[in-house]
Write a protein that holds these residues in place. Sequence first.
Motif, PDB file in Angstrom:
ATOM      1  N   CYS A 152       2.975   3.504  -1.655  1.00 63.19           N
ATOM      2  CA  CYS A 152       3.748   4.297  -2.952  1.00 63.19           C
ATOM      3  C   CYS A 152       5.156   3.480  -3.025  1.00 63.19           C
ATOM      4  O   CYS A 152       5.731   3.514  -4.142  1.00 63.19           O
ATOM      5  CB  CYS A 152       4.434   5.787  -2.324  1.00 63.19           C
ATOM      6  N   LEU A 153       5.670   2.919  -2.188  1.00 67.63           N
ATOM      7  CA  LEU A 153       6.858   2.151  -2.243  1.00 67.63           C
ATOM      8  C   LEU A 153       6.629   1.026  -3.014  1.00 67.63           C
ATOM      9  O   LEU A 153       7.487   0.769  -3.823  1.00 67.63           O
ATOM     10  CB  LEU A 153       7.254   1.612  -0.590  1.00 67.63           C
ATOM     11  N   VAL A 154       5.524   0.273  -2.915  1.00 69.76           N
ATOM     12  CA  VAL A 154       5.182  -0.697  -3.664  1.00 69.76           C
ATOM     13  C   VAL A 154       5.168  -0.499  -5.078  1.00 69.76           C
ATOM     14  O   VAL A 154       5.617  -1.066  -6.140  1.00 69.76           O
ATOM     15  CB  VAL A 154       4.206  -1.645  -3.329  1.00 69.76           C
ATOM     16  N   ALA A 203      -9.049   0.984  -0.980  1.00 62.29           N
ATOM     17  CA  ALA A 203      -8.583   1.268  -2.030  1.00 62.29           C
ATOM     18  C   ALA A 203      -7.168   1.056  -2.103  1.00 62.29           C
ATOM     19  O   ALA A 203      -6.654   0.274  -2.793  1.00 62.29           O
ATOM     20  CB  ALA A 203      -9.095   2.511  -2.733  1.00 62.29           C
ATOM     21  N   VAL A 204      -6.656   1.977  -1.153  1.00 57.97           N
ATOM     22  CA  VAL A 204      -5.083   1.721  -0.940  1.00 57.97           C
ATOM     23  C   VAL A 204      -4.361   0.277  -0.704  1.00 57.97           C
ATOM     24  O   VAL A 204      -3.667  -0.332  -1.100  1.00 57.97           O
ATOM     25  CB  VAL A 204      -4.514   2.690   0.035  1.00 57.97           C
ATOM     26  N   PHE A 205      -5.340  -0.432   0.285  1.00 62.19           N
ATOM     27  CA  PHE A 205      -4.942  -1.760   0.742  1.00 62.19           C
ATOM     28  C   PHE A 205      -5.226  -2.782  -0.301  1.00 62.19           C
ATOM     29  O   PHE A 205      -4.536  -3.297  -0.685  1.00 62.19           O
ATOM     30  CB  PHE A 205      -6.043  -2.041   1.885  1.00 62.19           C
ATOM     31  N   PHE A 206      -6.152  -2.627  -0.869  1.00 60.03           N
ATOM     32  CA  PHE A 206      -6.482  -3.353  -2.198  1.00 60.03           C
ATOM     33  C   PHE A 206      -5.381  -3.077  -3.276  1.00 60.03           C
ATOM     34  O   PHE A 206      -4.701  -4.248  -3.789  1.00 60.03           O
ATOM     35  CB  PHE A 206      -7.833  -3.295  -3.022  1.00 60.03           C
ATOM     36  N   SER A 207      -5.064  -2.091  -3.735  1.00 63.84           N
ATOM     37  CA  SER A 207      -3.753  -1.655  -4.788  1.00 63.84           C
ATOM     38  C   SER A 207      -2.735  -1.947  -4.296  1.00 63.84           C
ATOM     39  O   SER A 207      -1.880  -2.675  -4.944  1.00 63.84           O
ATOM     40  CB  SER A 207      -3.906  -0.324  -5.029  1.00 63.84           C
ATOM     41  N   THR A 208      -2.221  -2.164  -2.773  1.00 61.84           N
ATOM     42  CA  THR A 208      -1.007  -2.374  -2.331  1.00 61.84           C
ATOM     43  C   THR A 208      -0.888  -3.962  -2.987  1.00 61.84           C
ATOM     44  O   THR A 208      -0.062  -4.403  -3.165  1.00 61.84           O
ATOM     45  CB  THR A 208      -0.854  -2.186  -0.748  1.00 61.84           C
ATOM     46  N   VAL A 209      -1.818  -4.810  -2.351  1.00 68.18           N
ATOM     47  CA  VAL A 209      -1.639  -6.169  -2.514  1.00 68.18           C
ATOM     48  C   VAL A 209      -1.807  -6.399  -3.990  1.00 68.18           C
ATOM     49  O   VAL A 209      -0.832  -7.424  -4.544  1.00 68.18           O
ATOM     50  CB  VAL A 209      -2.793  -6.966  -1.850  1.00 68.18           C
ATOM     51  N   ALA A 210      -2.576  -6.010  -4.771  1.00 67.55           N
ATOM     52  CA  ALA A 210      -2.453  -6.070  -6.200  1.00 67.55           C
ATOM     53  C   ALA A 210      -1.384  -5.629  -6.873  1.00 67.55           C
ATOM     54  O   ALA A 210      -0.812  -6.745  -7.861  1.00 67.55           O
ATOM     55  CB  ALA A 210      -3.622  -5.256  -6.807  1.00 67.55           C
ATOM     56  N   SER A 211      -0.667  -4.656  -6.248  1.00 65.35           N
ATOM     57  CA  SER A 211       0.695  -4.386  -6.909  1.00 65.35           C
ATOM     58  C   SER A 211       1.634  -5.366  -6.822  1.00 65.35           C
ATOM     59  O   SER A 211       2.457  -5.622  -7.482  1.00 65.35           O
ATOM     60  CB  SER A 211       1.189  -3.025  -6.356  1.00 65.35           C
ATOM     61  N   ILE A 212       1.672  -5.799  -5.212  1.00 69.83           N
ATOM     62  CA  ILE A 212       2.837  -6.905  -4.971  1.00 69.83           C
ATOM     63  C   ILE A 212       2.569  -8.173  -5.628  1.00 69.83           C
ATOM     64  O   ILE A 212       3.540  -8.607  -6.212  1.00 69.83           O
ATOM     65  CB  ILE A 212       2.419  -7.310  -3.580  1.00 69.83           C
ATOM     66  N   LEU A 213       1.126  -8.380  -5.920  1.00 68.17           N
ATOM     67  CA  LEU A 213       1.030  -9.699  -6.688  1.00 68.17           C
ATOM     68  C   LEU A 213       1.463  -9.400  -8.235  1.00 68.17           C
ATOM     69  O   LEU A 213       1.920 -10.270  -9.089  1.00 68.17           O
ATOM     70  CB  LEU A 213      -0.371 -10.108  -6.725  1.00 68.17           C
ATOM     71  N   TYR A 250       5.216  -8.584   0.317  1.00 64.13           N
ATOM     72  CA  TYR A 250       4.040  -9.162   1.148  1.00 64.13           C
ATOM     73  C   TYR A 250       4.293  -9.218   2.626  1.00 64.13           C
ATOM     74  O   TYR A 250       3.473  -8.707   3.390  1.00 64.13           O
ATOM     75  CB  TYR A 250       3.717 -10.352   0.283  1.00 64.13           C
ATOM     76  N   ALA A 251       5.402  -9.880   2.813  1.00 62.32           N
ATOM     77  CA  ALA A 251       5.683 -10.269   4.372  1.00 62.32           C
ATOM     78  C   ALA A 251       5.736  -8.893   4.995  1.00 62.32           C
ATOM     79  O   ALA A 251       5.231  -8.845   6.175  1.00 62.32           O
ATOM     80  CB  ALA A 251       6.645 -11.248   4.530  1.00 62.32           C
ATOM     81  N   THR A 252       6.319  -7.967   4.416  1.00 60.28           N
ATOM     82  CA  THR A 252       6.652  -6.596   5.032  1.00 60.28           C
ATOM     83  C   THR A 252       5.333  -5.981   5.542  1.00 60.28           C
ATOM     84  O   THR A 252       5.174  -5.336   6.457  1.00 60.28           O
ATOM     85  CB  THR A 252       7.521  -5.851   4.027  1.00 60.28           C
TER      86      THR A 252
END
Lengths: 323, 304
Positions: A150-152, A8-18, A214-216
């Motif tokens: 959290c940063l994203v 869930a954290v992984f998914f939300s990170t990518v979704a938030s970046i997008l 995303y790259a980070t």
Amino acid sequence: MIGLLSYAVFFSTVASILAIAVLGLNLQWGFTGLFNGGVVAFFGAGAYGTLILGGTPQADHLGGFGLIYPLALAGGAVAAGLLAWVVGVLTLRLRQDYLAIATFGIAVTFENVMRNAEALSGGAKGFRGFERPLRGLFGDGFAYNLFFFCLVLLLLVAVYLFLERLVRSPFGRLLRAIREDEDAARSLGKAPARVRLVSFITGSAIIGIAGGLYATFYAFVSPQDVLPTLTFQIWAMLIVGGAGNNRGAVFGAFLIWGAWTASGWALSRFAPVEAQLYTGSIQYILIGSIIVAMLLWRPQGLLPERLVLSQSGQPVKPRQQGA
Amino acid sequence: MIQNLADGILVGSVLSLGAIGLTLVMHMLRFANFSHAELLSIGAYAALVFDGVFAAILPPLADRIGPLSMTWALVLALVVAVAVTGASALVIDRLVFRRVRAKGSELSMVFASFGVAMIVRNVTGLVFGLGTQLYSKDIVFAVVVSRDPMLLIKPDQVFVLVATLLVMVALHLVLSRTTLGFALRAVAENPVLAQVNGVNLARMIALVWVVGGGLAAIAGVFYGLTNQISPMIGRDLVLPVFAATIVGGIGSVYGAALGGFIVGIAANVALAVLPSGYSPSVPFLIILAVLLVRPNGLFGEARA
């Protein structure tokens, strides 16, 4: 349980970046009416810019300036903004579809150059040698992913609030005025080309921040990450969510990214083995169909733009005359 | 260098045919159609299918014509492909573009064309496979025209160039000598005034799609004949075709024809200087150069 949470954290990170990228595009398309057909070029400029500025020295390609992370990320945003400036200056005073063609062209060219210019970008192998910020403190596991999420999220909220303020400010009104009727805005002494350029550069820099994050997150970027497909995905997020509505943009990002990952999972799980090769094709057909269907049946998106009225909308009561 | 020039002229003929159709559509319907290059792909695959069909029905048709790798079956298939692609363009317009046009802005059309391109490209990939195919597996040897400087030309390439020029002359005659051509130009200039004078707008729009699709089919088959057929034809040609259109000036048929050759030649001659990996970037550089020097192209007029 921890596996699910971790995903869930992984998914939300990518979704938030997008979602950050979709917000940047929303400023361009939703509020200013600028068609950016090469979102991925600005995303990529942010990604490569951040890694080049913040990475450790490498033998075979540029990089290793080792800037502290916030500066590297800002540098990525500046790189995206500069790219936008070049395209914008040349096309924004011409007919509108020139911008669409030129931005599409710069995306193709960006990917092409990154793939070939090994001394700059590491070529097709991709760009390595980037240390993720605060890795010493959080390690590589779940704790780090949580920290990075959290940063994203923080940046997503910051960008959202910034844009909400921006579009409600006089400048935001000016953007909508130019989008709706350029001649009228010009008659009031505004300079549409200049305002469009500012909006285009700002939106692209925001997209660049998303690329940098995303790259980070992967500590790696390659030409595979800057294919035109990403432009389609980000556009689909905005159109489904609702152009001209920042909440819609964020909602669309999560919805479409969810649908994309779910369809990929379902196809890899249930489709026959011989069809696996075509998983990508099927997903692209789905996303193309979503785009066309939305334009046909709900062009305003799921969360449409809310009209902002400068006046209350109540008719002004006529003053008593001749009392 | 001479070889690059010759190759460039041949690529240019394909781009010209694509760009003429695109410039007509962009001028008449006023949107940048990112799915136009997919019509080349539809044409190439339609010809591939019917080439097989005709060769199976009448085996003598599968004989090669003189020194070409082209067969009579492929010639017939080309005719069918023109019809199929024109019809496809019309169907896509009915299903998508006409409806979006009715409610949305020009830029919604641009966006719809992105979606259409994506659907067509990937459906093609699903149906015909992601690999590359050829019309003929026979190897046709290039003819050595000159040894110093080295210049090799395949008979197919000469055929493609001559056929392209013939198609252009025919189109020129239609546009400049027939009532139909006048009506087409009138609608592109001023749709309202043309309608007042009894030109049927809907019919003209349909005609533009059919003509654009037909030209795209010819371009697609010629591309397949001199290169290879793959679902990525559209992806690889969309930018060069746009570049040709912009160089010529949007709306100018003659500009598009010339623009195609200019882009083809420039992209190939640039390979003499640049490493070959950079060739996909050349059309964009050409677009940038045109926007800097002559934003409306060689023959285009300014229009908001």
